[in-house]
Design a protein around this motif. Structure first.
Motif, mmCIF file in Angstrom:
data_model
loop_
_atom_site.group_PDB
_atom_site.id
_atom_site.type_symbol
_atom_site.label_atom_id
_atom_site.label_comp_id
_atom_site.label_asym_id
_atom_site.label_seq_id
_atom_site.Cartn_x
_atom_site.Cartn_y
_atom_site.Cartn_z
ATOM 1 N N CYS A 17 -38.002 22.469 -20.152
ATOM 2 C CA CYS A 17 -39.259 22.378 -20.899
ATOM 3 C C CYS A 17 -39.845 20.961 -20.902
ATOM 4 C CB CYS A 17 -39.044 22.844 -22.342
ATOM 5 S SG CYS A 17 -38.848 24.641 -22.516
ATOM 6 N N CYS A 50 -41.895 27.367 -24.032
ATOM 7 C CA CYS A 50 -41.684 25.914 -24.169
ATOM 8 C C CYS A 50 -42.652 25.319 -25.193
ATOM 9 C CB CYS A 50 -41.868 25.218 -22.821
ATOM 10 S SG CYS A 50 -40.484 25.447 -21.684
ATOM 11 N N TYR A 86 -32.427 23.990 -21.961
ATOM 12 C CA TYR A 86 -33.849 23.899 -22.298
ATOM 13 C C TYR A 86 -34.470 22.590 -21.825
ATOM 14 C CZ TYR A 86 -33.558 28.198 -24.935
ATOM 15 O OH TYR A 86 -33.406 29.526 -25.272
ATOM 16 N N LYS A 91 -31.446 29.901 -31.171
ATOM 17 C CA LYS A 91 -32.068 30.648 -30.080
ATOM 18 C C LYS A 91 -32.830 31.850 -30.636
ATOM 19 C CE LYS A 91 -31.106 32.560 -25.505
ATOM 20 N NZ LYS A 91 -30.069 32.836 -24.483
ATOM 21 N N PHE A 125 -41.364 26.169 -28.574
ATOM 22 C CA PHE A 125 -40.153 25.386 -28.827
ATOM 23 C C PHE A 125 -40.518 23.947 -29.181
ATOM 24 C CE2 PHE A 125 -36.033 23.581 -26.853
ATOM 25 C CZ PHE A 125 -35.374 23.671 -28.076
#
Length: 447
Positions: free
Chosen positions: A441, A64, A438, A41, A67
């Motif tokens: 996303c 997102c 998550y 994270k 990521f």
């Protein structure tokens, strides 16, 4: 679970979050696993903060998007391991050295200021940077491997441009074509002798058992990438290092130390650690003689003479520059500054280094600058002359003026599709698990 992803070609913003303060980093938690690799994270938050500071924009949720890119990069690294696609240690050393030098320059050339601000020594920073740099270079190499034979035909370029909606055809800003002639001031004999004597002193200390070679390299070597490893360059094959260094290395017995050896990088004190046939492992201490103010002024006078010749024969700038420049990169590009993104000679203002643009922006097409002092990418003092060859005014994109850029855009679009298709195949071999929080996303949905 079947999932889907689109491949983004974003820069790696998260290599090292030096601008983030320790108290701003959230508590670590694994938010994704890609084979044997993990994403924390804190990795994502550091990358997101770096993105916000950069002022760049991304469509949709930026966190997102970042990521997603991090997951894709981990897949590329995991697949590189499967396919035995490796980055050479000397390439990592060069990149690390360049980044460390940039950091030192940013902090006024004083490594102690870096330690004071970040709470870490340069050696600690180098150790922390090595693996992220390895990963970044592995990602770049994998992407290059996947798309290395990709080309676009003229008909594909025209089709790509024709399919751009008329209201989406970009307005291109002004572009510049700038020539450059670079000379490196040569340090005087007394300075060279001082460096040689310093290295000989180190050799005597090690051979007398008064000092450790690795410790001296860490403290004194100007090869910042290897200094953090006690000067260790790892194993190299014949032909990989400069001839002078290689010849001196092969003349040594294991454990022995060379005399100071001069190369294009400066003076090396070399210790052979091990040899296996044509493979050899060494460590070194690199020291660069520093040109004096008088040495620099001598080079400026030479450059001023060359400038007068160019002013009298502006059409011959490239021929004169190629003959006299000390810079291999610009010589190979016919003395023109190359666009770092496309390799062409056309540059946007932001694609030139800032100090060069400040000069060119005040010049007229056809003018030649006076000799200008600057610092090269590897930290050397140098003198350059800039020649303002051409300026392309702002205009709406068209195939006649902008074929190279449209060709690059078409190639990038094709490359994205090929990489996306490759990713969809590669993901079948690789385990991916994303933390439930998550899932919003939608990174892997639909596969």
């Amino acid at each position: 679970m079947k999932k889907k992803i689109s491949l983004l070609l974003l820069p790696l913003l998260w290599v090292m979050g030096f601008s983030a303060k320790a108290q701003d980093i959230v508590a670590d938690k694994i938010i994704a696993k890609v084979d044997d690799y993990i994403i924390l994270k804190s990795d994502l938050e550091l990358a997101y903060q770096s993105f916000l500071q950069s002022g760049d924009k991304l469509p949709g949720d930026a966190r997102c998007g970042i990521f997603r890119e991090m997951i894709i990069n981990k897949v590329l690294v995991a697949k590189a391991e499967i396919d035995s696609v490796l980055v050479e240690e000397n390439a990592i050393d060069r990149e690390l050295d360049q980044r460390l030098r940039y950091m030192v320059e940013t902090y006024g050339g004083d490594p102690d200021k870096i330690a004071q601000y970040l709470g870490k020594s340069l050696e600690q920073i180098a150790e922390e940077l090595r693996e992220p740099i390895r990963e970044q270079m592995t990602v770049q190499k994998m992407r290059s491997e996947v798309t290395k034979d990709l080309k676009v035909t003229p008909s594909e370029v025209r089709k790509f441009f024709k399919n751009i909606p008329k209201d989406s055809i970009p307005l291109f800003p002004a572009e510049y074509e700038v020539g450059v002639l670079i000379k490196n001031p040569i340090a005087n004999k007394a300075e060279k002798e001082r460096v040689r004597e310093q290295l000989l002193s180190f050799k005597r200390q090690v051979e007398a058992g008064e000092a450790d070679f690795a410790s001296l390299a860490t403290l004194h070597s100007e090869d910042l990438g290897s200094a953090s490893k006690g000067g260790d360059l790892g194993f190299h094959d014949r032909g990989e290092l400069v001839p002078e260094y290689e010849a001196a290395s092969f003349a040594l017995e294991a454990g022995a130390i060379s005399e100071p050896i001069e190369s294009q990088f400066g003076y090396h004190l070399i210790q052979l650690l091990e040899r296996r046939g044509n493979l050899y492992r060494t460590r070194h201490i690199l020291m660069r003689p520093k040109p004096s103010e008088e040495d620099i002024k001598t080079t400026e006078l030479l450059m001023d003479s060359l400038r007068q010749v160019i002013i009298e024969n502006p059409a011959d700038f490239q021929k004169i520059a190629v003959k006299h420049t000390d810079d291999k990169g610009s010589r190979a590009n016919s003395a023109m500054i190359a666009n770092p993104n496309t390799g062409s000679t056309k540059l946007l203002a932001e694609e030139m280094d800032f100090t060069a643009f400040q000069v060119v922006d005040k010049m007229k097409v056809g003018e030649v600058s006076p000799p200008l002092r600057f610092r090269t990418g590897d930290g050397k003092d140098a003198i350059r002359i800039l020649y303002f060859k051409n300026k392309i005014e702002p205009h709406v994109a068209n195939l006649e003026q902008d074929y190279e850029k449209i060709q690059q855009a078409a190639l990038s679009d094709k490359r994205n599709q090929v990489l996306n298709d490759w990713f969809l195949d590669a993901i079948k071999e690789i385990y991916i698990d994303i933390a439930p929080e998550y899932d919003y996303c939608g990174i892997l949905q639909g596969l």
